[in-house]
Design a protein around this motif. Structure first.
Motif, PDB file in Angstrom:
ATOM      1  N   LYS A  75     -21.512   8.340  10.989  1.00 26.84           N
ATOM      2  CA  LYS A  75     -20.834   9.242  11.926  1.00 26.84           C
ATOM      3  C   LYS A  75     -21.639   9.556  13.177  1.00 26.84           C
ATOM      4  CE  LYS A  75     -20.075  13.621  10.731  1.00 26.84           C
ATOM      5  NZ  LYS A  75     -19.445  14.739  10.001  1.00 26.84           N
ATOM      6  N   ASP A  76     -20.933   9.531  14.295  1.00 27.32           N
ATOM      7  CA  ASP A  76     -21.449   9.975  15.579  1.00 27.32           C
ATOM      8  C   ASP A  76     -20.373  10.864  16.207  1.00 27.32           C
ATOM      9  OD1 ASP A  76     -23.125  10.286  17.716  1.00 27.32           O
ATOM     10  OD2 ASP A  76     -23.077   8.195  18.370  1.00 27.32           O
ATOM     11  N   TRP A  77     -20.626  11.347  17.418  1.00 29.44           N
ATOM     12  CA  TRP A  77     -19.700  12.270  18.072  1.00 29.44           C
ATOM     13  C   TRP A  77     -19.354  11.812  19.480  1.00 29.44           C
ATOM     14  CZ3 TRP A  77     -17.849  16.251  15.137  1.00 29.44           C
ATOM     15  CH2 TRP A  77     -18.589  16.585  13.985  1.00 29.44           C
ATOM     16  N   LEU A  78     -18.098  11.992  19.861  1.00 22.66           N
ATOM     17  CA  LEU A  78     -17.653  11.799  21.238  1.00 22.66           C
ATOM     18  C   LEU A  78     -17.062  13.114  21.739  1.00 22.66           C
ATOM     19  CD1 LEU A  78     -15.890   8.297  21.169  1.00 22.66           C
ATOM     20  CD2 LEU A  78     -18.206   8.839  21.938  1.00 22.66           C
ATOM     21  N   THR A  79     -17.147  13.325  23.054  1.00 23.87           N
ATOM     22  CA  THR A  79     -16.704  14.588  23.637  1.00 23.87           C
ATOM     23  C   THR A  79     -15.308  14.477  24.229  1.00 23.87           C
ATOM     24  OG1 THR A  79     -18.975  15.201  24.178  1.00 23.87           O
ATOM     25  CG2 THR A  79     -17.233  16.328  25.392  1.00 23.87           C
ATOM     26  N   ASP A  80     -14.494  15.497  23.959  1.00 26.20           N
ATOM     27  CA  ASP A  80     -13.198  15.669  24.615  1.00 26.20           C
ATOM     28  C   ASP A  80     -13.233  17.031  25.313  1.00 26.20           C
ATOM     29  OD1 ASP A  80     -10.611  16.273  25.380  1.00 26.20           O
ATOM     30  OD2 ASP A  80      -9.689  15.441  23.573  1.00 26.20           O
ATOM     31  N   PRO A  81     -13.379  17.055  26.648  1.00 27.62           N
ATOM     32  CA  PRO A  81     -13.555  18.321  27.362  1.00 27.62           C
ATOM     33  C   PRO A  81     -12.356  19.259  27.294  1.00 27.62           C
ATOM     34  CG  PRO A  81     -13.223  16.521  28.906  1.00 27.62           C
ATOM     35  CD  PRO A  81     -13.408  15.893  27.564  1.00 27.62           C
ATOM     36  N   THR A  82     -11.206  18.773  26.827  1.00 33.92           N
ATOM     37  CA  THR A  82     -10.029  19.642  26.724  1.00 33.92           C
ATOM     38  C   THR A  82      -9.947  20.363  25.371  1.00 33.92           C
ATOM     39  OG1 THR A  82      -8.553  17.923  25.836  1.00 33.92           O
ATOM     40  CG2 THR A  82      -8.766  18.070  28.239  1.00 33.92           C
ATOM     41  N   THR A  83     -10.962  20.231  24.543  1.00 37.50           N
ATOM     42  CA  THR A  83     -10.943  20.840  23.211  1.00 37.50           C
ATOM     43  C   THR A  83     -10.879  22.367  23.281  1.00 37.50           C
ATOM     44  OG1 THR A  83     -12.180  18.969  22.307  1.00 37.50           O
ATOM     45  CG2 THR A  83     -12.175  20.992  21.008  1.00 37.50           C
ATOM     46  N   VAL A  84     -11.601  22.940  24.238  1.00 36.20           N
ATOM     47  CA  VAL A  84     -11.583  24.395  24.423  1.00 36.20           C
ATOM     48  C   VAL A  84     -11.252  24.699  25.878  1.00 36.20           C
ATOM     49  CG1 VAL A  84     -12.889  26.544  24.252  1.00 36.20           C
ATOM     50  CG2 VAL A  84     -13.317  24.711  22.605  1.00 36.20           C
ATOM     51  N   GLN A  85     -10.127  25.328  26.098  1.00 33.64           N
ATOM     52  CA  GLN A  85      -9.690  25.689  27.445  1.00 33.64           C
ATOM     53  C   GLN A  85      -8.899  26.999  27.390  1.00 33.64           C
ATOM     54  OE1 GLN A  85     -10.193  24.119  30.451  1.00 33.64           O
ATOM     55  NE2 GLN A  85     -11.420  22.472  29.564  1.00 33.64           N
ATOM     56  N   ASN A  86      -9.101  27.849  28.383  1.00 36.21           N
ATOM     57  CA  ASN A  86      -8.306  29.072  28.541  1.00 36.21           C
ATOM     58  C   ASN A  86      -8.358  29.986  27.313  1.00 36.21           C
ATOM     59  OD1 ASN A  86      -7.418  27.967  31.049  1.00 36.21           O
ATOM     60  ND2 ASN A  86      -5.858  26.790  29.938  1.00 36.21           N
ATOM     61  N   GLY A  87      -9.497  29.964  26.638  1.00 37.36           N
ATOM     62  CA  GLY A  87      -9.635  30.781  25.442  1.00 37.36           C
ATOM     63  C   GLY A  87      -8.961  30.211  24.219  1.00 37.36           C
ATOM     64  N   VAL A  88      -8.388  29.023  24.346  1.00 39.73           N
ATOM     65  CA  VAL A  88      -7.731  28.350  23.222  1.00 39.73           C
ATOM     66  C   VAL A  88      -8.652  27.249  22.710  1.00 39.73           C
ATOM     67  CG1 VAL A  88      -5.745  26.985  22.491  1.00 39.73           C
ATOM     68  CG2 VAL A  88      -5.450  28.829  24.163  1.00 39.73           C
ATOM     69  N   SER A  89      -8.910  27.244  21.403  1.00 32.42           N
ATOM     70  CA  SER A  89      -9.852  26.284  20.830  1.00 32.42           C
ATOM     71  C   SER A  89      -9.201  25.420  19.758  1.00 32.42           C
ATOM     72  CB  SER A  89     -11.039  27.017  20.204  1.00 32.42           C
ATOM     73  OG  SER A  89     -11.887  26.099  19.529  1.00 32.42           O
ATOM     74  N   TYR A  90      -9.443  24.127  19.866  1.00 32.93           N
ATOM     75  CA  TYR A  90      -9.062  23.177  18.830  1.00 32.93           C
ATOM     76  C   TYR A  90     -10.294  22.504  18.239  1.00 32.93           C
ATOM     77  CZ  TYR A  90      -4.118  23.732  19.753  1.00 32.93           C
ATOM     78  OH  TYR A  90      -2.854  24.255  19.855  1.00 32.93           O
ATOM     79  N   SER A  91     -11.414  23.204  18.250  1.00 33.59           N
ATOM     80  CA  SER A  91     -12.672  22.647  17.756  1.00 33.59           C
ATOM     81  C   SER A  91     -12.594  22.321  16.273  1.00 33.59           C
ATOM     82  CB  SER A  91     -13.814  23.629  17.989  1.00 33.59           C
ATOM     83  OG  SER A  91     -14.061  23.814  19.355  1.00 33.59           O
ATOM     84  N   ILE A  92     -13.204  21.217  15.909  1.00 31.91           N
ATOM     85  CA  ILE A  92     -13.350  20.869  14.497  1.00 31.91           C
ATOM     86  C   ILE A  92     -14.808  20.948  14.074  1.00 31.91           C
ATOM     87  CG2 ILE A  92     -11.297  19.399  14.438  1.00 31.91           C
ATOM     88  CD1 ILE A  92     -13.148  16.963  14.658  1.00 31.91           C
ATOM     89  N   ALA A  93     -15.679  21.295  15.017  1.00 34.77           N
ATOM     90  CA  ALA A  93     -17.104  21.433  14.742  1.00 34.77           C
ATOM     91  C   ALA A  93     -17.612  22.633  15.538  1.00 34.77           C
ATOM     92  CB  ALA A  93     -17.856  20.159  15.112  1.00 34.77           C
ATOM     93  N   SER A  94     -18.868  22.946  15.357  1.00 31.03           N
ATOM     94  CA  SER A  94     -19.441  24.102  16.054  1.00 31.03           C
ATOM     95  C   SER A  94     -20.743  23.706  16.731  1.00 31.03           C
ATOM     96  CB  SER A  94     -19.693  25.244  15.063  1.00 31.03           C
ATOM     97  OG  SER A  94     -20.562  24.813  14.026  1.00 31.03           O
ATOM     98  N   GLY A  95     -21.315  24.669  17.462  1.00 25.59           N
ATOM     99  CA  GLY A  95     -22.588  24.416  18.121  1.00 25.59           C
ATOM    100  C   GLY A  95     -22.479  23.345  19.176  1.00 25.59           C
ATOM    101  N   GLU A  96     -23.403  22.412  19.182  1.00 30.37           N
ATOM    102  CA  GLU A  96     -23.436  21.350  20.187  1.00 30.37           C
ATOM    103  C   GLU A  96     -22.210  20.440  20.110  1.00 30.37           C
ATOM    104  OE1 GLU A  96     -27.054  19.185  19.831  1.00 30.37           O
ATOM    105  OE2 GLU A  96     -28.340  20.870  20.444  1.00 30.37           O
ATOM    106  N   GLN A  97     -21.552  20.405  18.959  1.00 32.00           N
ATOM    107  CA  GLN A  97     -20.376  19.539  18.767  1.00 32.00           C
ATOM    108  C   GLN A  97     -19.052  20.285  18.974  1.00 32.00           C
ATOM    109  OE1 GLN A  97     -23.024  19.027  16.222  1.00 32.00           O
ATOM    110  NE2 GLN A  97     -23.687  17.480  17.672  1.00 32.00           N
ATOM    111  N   GLU A  98     -19.087  21.447  19.608  1.00 25.15           N
ATOM    112  CA  GLU A  98     -17.871  22.252  19.751  1.00 25.15           C
ATOM    113  C   GLU A  98     -16.752  21.511  20.470  1.00 25.15           C
ATOM    114  OE1 GLU A  98     -16.530  26.689  21.335  1.00 25.15           O
ATOM    115  OE2 GLU A  98     -18.246  25.674  22.263  1.00 25.15           O
ATOM    116  N   LEU A  99     -17.113  20.672  21.434  1.00 22.29           N
ATOM    117  CA  LEU A  99     -16.109  19.931  22.201  1.00 22.29           C
ATOM    118  C   LEU A  99     -15.943  18.491  21.703  1.00 22.29           C
ATOM    119  CD1 LEU A  99     -17.054  21.037  25.848  1.00 22.29           C
ATOM    120  CD2 LEU A  99     -15.399  22.081  24.282  1.00 22.29           C
TER     121      LEU A  99
END
Length: 247
Positions: free
Chosen positions: A206-230
């Protein structure tokens, strides 16, 4: 025997990464953050059309949580299983337990009729690690004709379950394949195989890729936390190569 490394994939992208890294067999899922659910038929057909030499074991799991399935759950499982074997899956990973965590032999046999009727492999997945009696369960799976068990040795990580993995290999390895999975990577795969005598391991690489739209306008669809929030998790071809080199 040449070691077998199976890569756990959650998408078409993951399958391409696994293949690029040198994998010869994958377990194809979706929603890995839920432990892996049934992939779409479209994903399966794209993988098989573009990478026909890649062996694909498709997951059949209709929901998260455990493995005691309602009538409605199981009706979906049977339908998904038929569609997947009809569209090129080389095998099916699945598992059905009763409320007391014993094997649900009736549901297992119905699934096996579909899988074996199509000439495909049957893999009992990590429902095994939630079963009430691993030895009785293994004996039952052998009698039913299941080809392989994916297990961490009833521990959260396979490295912690190595003693049971070794015992399963010694007791049953001539009658059913034992595949060690959970927490397996390039740093521990070889030592795990040496300690247990197993010749197969399962890894997410496993590795991680970023999707900058994961958290916007106070709405979060994060599946991870910390450095992997997005971020979302993916297979890394480089980690697959390192794992294969390590074994």
């Amino acid at each position: 025997m040449k070691p077998i490394v199976e890569i756990c994939c959650g998408s078409y992208y993951d399958a391409k990464q696994a293949f690029s890294g040198g994998a010869e067999r994958i377990e194809l899922n979706t929603a890995l953050m839920l432990g892996g659910l049934t992939p779409t038929v479209s994903t399966l057909t794209m993988v098989k059309e573009e990478m026909p030499e890649l062996k694909v074991i498709a997951m059949v799991r209709p929901r998260g949580a455990g493995f005691c399935y309602s009538t409605e759950d199981f009706k979906v499982m049977e339908a998904e299983c038929r569609k997947l074997v009809e569209n090129g899956a080389d095998g099916i990973a699945f598992g059905c337990l009763k409320e007391d965590a014993s094997l649900d032999q009736d549901k297992m046999k119905r699934m096996l009729d579909i899988i074996k009727g199509a000439g495909k492999e049957a893999v009992f997945h990590r429902a095994f690690d939630c079963s009430s009696n691993p030895f009785k369960t293994t004996e039952q799976l052998i009698a039913m004709g299941v080809d392989r068990i994916l297990t961490s040795g009833l521990k959260p990580k396979a490295v912690d379950g190595w003693e049971l993995l070794k015992e399963l290999k010694e007791l049953y390895g001539s009658r059913i394949q034992i595949l060690a999975g959970s927490g397996v990577n390039a740093s521990n795969a070889r030592s795990l195989m040496d300690k247990t005598g197993l010749d197969q391991v399962h890894s997410s690489c496993k590795d991680w890729l970023t999707d900058p739209t994961t958290v916007q306008n106070g709405v979060s669809y994060s599946i991870a936390s910390g450095e992997q929030e997005l971020c979302y998790d993916v297979v890394s071809a480089d980690l697959v190569r390192k794992l294969l080199a390590s074994v």
